[in-house]
Design a protein around this motif. Structure first.
Motif, PDB file in Angstrom:
ATOM      1  N   LYS A 213       1.596  -4.859  -6.916  1.00 56.18           N
ATOM      2  CA  LYS A 213       0.495  -4.988  -5.803  1.00 56.18           C
ATOM      3  C   LYS A 213       0.958  -5.499  -4.651  1.00 56.18           C
TER       4      LYS A 213
ATOM      5  N   ALA B 104       0.526  -6.305 -11.439  1.00 57.01           N
ATOM      6  CA  ALA B 104       0.126  -7.698 -11.145  1.00 57.01           C
ATOM      7  C   ALA B 104       0.156  -8.936 -12.141  1.00 57.01           C
TER       8      ALA B 104
ATOM      9  N   ASN C   1      -2.250 -11.892 -12.916  1.00 64.14           N
ATOM     10  CA  ASN C   1      -3.121 -12.557 -12.629  1.00 64.14           C
ATOM     11  C   ASN C   1      -3.964 -12.394 -11.274  1.00 64.14           C
ATOM     12  N   ASP C   2      -4.148 -11.057 -11.218  1.00 70.76           N
ATOM     13  CA  ASP C   2      -4.436 -10.266  -9.928  1.00 70.76           C
ATOM     14  C   ASP C   2      -5.115  -8.729 -10.569  1.00 70.76           C
ATOM     15  N   ASP C   3      -6.004  -8.422  -9.758  1.00 73.85           N
ATOM     16  CA  ASP C   3      -6.512  -7.054 -10.115  1.00 73.85           C
ATOM     17  C   ASP C   3      -5.545  -5.983 -10.046  1.00 73.85           C
TER      18      ASP C   3
ATOM     19  N   LYS D  58      -2.201  -5.240 -15.475  1.00 74.58           N
ATOM     20  CA  LYS D  58      -2.387  -6.923 -15.090  1.00 74.58           C
ATOM     21  C   LYS D  58      -2.033  -7.620 -16.526  1.00 74.58           C
TER      22      LYS D  58
END
Length: 450
Positions: free
Chosen positions: A222, A232, A234-236, A240
């Motif tokens: 991302k 990613a 800990n991110d959308d 994930k």
């Protein structure tokens, strides 16, 4: 050309990590394999033991006499100079001569190809992916740029229908490939001796990415400026990783995919960069259709790649790690991993710069990355394919480091300097011939422990 009609394959530069994987592949499918390299190494020793005919003198008379034009393919590495007499012998007699990348292009054209591109993370990501596919029972061959601990080889499998390849940006080699599923792990500036500037290298990666027209088969971290499914931590993102913790020196984490949540995946390689490598391989395998259970099992059993945060000694009082990092971003990743694993311990970094041009282009970043360690021993620049550049020396690089606990050492005095240090964590870093020193350093450190 039709590889099925080739009987003999002759390598000029057979000892390179990528070339030796191709040599093993051709031997596995029944071809006669011979070759030249400049110096013997651990890799060439293994190829000789495996029955290949290898010599170390540029001498036309060493070429096997039964390698005739009509059924011989010659593969040459870009590192070999054009003045090489064996190379010229083949050129003058109209042999079919190809670069490694061109041969990989021929192989991948006739297979379902997974291609792993990026300035960092190619070898580990493709090794994890190859391991997942092999453990899932797929008919795969993975060509790798490192020795995978699980197989003690830079080749996984002997499949005929599926390939995993590292898509190397050097010399724009990856543009020869025919990927069905691909990823780009990163596209930082590197190889500026080839590309000139960051824009040119990014444009080359875009050209590679455009080879995969179906963007649901293209994967990127991302934030990377390329079209594709995103990954990613800990991110959308499309894939994930989250709920990350460390248990028994391994990462344990969950993954949200477009279709399910996979719980409690275990993965033993340290550092967030390796977590991203694992997630990238998982995303590619999952999209291909590999069973979730097989993916999780393979990630848990993956032992790593030699010279990629490779433990040499792991005792209570001393840890020695060896890593191939040769770019400031990679050195930062090594530093992050070692600080996460061993907080509050003194860390000695031994670094051998690789290429005069790379040292020149990233000198300030190298100085900043290396200065993060508690103590630094700096070796002379490994020239590889380059001639010296005026003013570009390790002494010059050392002068840029803010950390005063630094020292320039020659290889013959390195072990003495290492033994004098009171650091409890020792790391050798670099892509040159520093890897050949690792067994000696390990032996002396083990004697020190005893």
């Amino acid at each position: 050309m039709n590889l099925n009609q080739i009987h003999n394959v002759y390598f000029i530069g057979i000892g390179g990590i990528g070339m030796s994987a191709l040599a093993r592949y051709f031997q596995n499918i029944g071809k006669n394999v011979s070759g030249y390299d400049k110096t013997p190494t651990m890799l060439t020793d293994e190829l000789l033991t495996g029955g290949m005919n290898i010599h170390f003198e540029d001498n036309i008379s060493e070429i096997p006499t039964d390698y005739y034009i009509e059924n011989t393919l010659v593969i040459v590495t870009p590192a070999v100079p054009v003045s090489h007499s064996e190379w010229n012998y083949f050129v003058e007699r109209d042999f079919t001569i190809k670069k490694r990348a061109e041969v990989l292009g021929l192989i991948t054209k006739d297979t379902f190809c997974f291609a792993v591109a990026g300035t960092h993370g190619k070898t580990t990501t493709s090794s994890i992916l190859g391991h997942i596919l092999y453990e899932s029972g797929e008919d795969v061959t993975a060509f790798l740029g490192g020795i995978v601990e699980n197989y003690n080889s830079n080749l996984i499998g002997s499949g005929k229908t599926i390939t995993v390849v590292e898509a190397d940006e050097f010399d724009r080699s990856f543009l020869h490939l025919h990927p069905n599923i691909a990823c780009v792990t990163s596209m930082d500036a590197d190889h500026l001796d080839i590309y000139g500037d960051k824009n040119a290298i990014e444009e080359s990666f875009r050209e590679f990415a455009d080879k995969v027209q179906d963007k649901t088969k293209m994967f990127v971290p991302k934030g990377l400026d390329l079209d594709g499914l995103t990954i990613a931590i800990n991110d959308d993102a499309t894939f994930k990783a989250f709920n990350i913790r460390i248990e028994n020196s391994s990462y344990v984490f969950d993954v949200q995919t477009p279709s399910e949540t996979i719980k409690n995946i275990s993965f033993g390689l340290p550092g967030h960069h390796n977590l991203m490598n694992a997630l990238m391989a998982l995303a590619m395998a999952k999209t291909f259709g590999s069973p979730t259970e097989s993916i999780a099992k393979a990630l848990a059993s993956f032992k790593g790649v030699q010279r990629r945060f490779s433990y040499q000694i792991k005792s209570k009082n001393l840890v020695y790690i060896d890593d191939y990092a040769h770019h400031p971003t990679e050195i930062n990743a090594v530093h992050q991993a070692v600080r996460e694993l061993y907080p509050n311990q003194k860390v000695l970094a031994i670094f051998q710069p690789h290429l005069f041009s790379r040292t020149r282009d990233f000198a300030d970043d190298f100085a900043k990355s290396l200065s993060q360690f508690d103590e630094i021993l700096l070796l002379d620049i490994y020239p590889a394919r380059e001639l010296p550049m005026e003013g570009i020396t390790s002494s010059w690089l050392l002068s840029k480091m803010k950390n005063e606990n630094k020292k320039l050492v020659v290889k013959t005095n390195l072990i003495t300097s290492v033994l004098e240090s009171n650091a409890t964590i020792i790391i050798t870093i670099g892509a040159g011939d520093i890897g050949e020193l690792v067994p000696k350093i390990k032996k002396e450190l083990e004697n020190k422990i005893d």
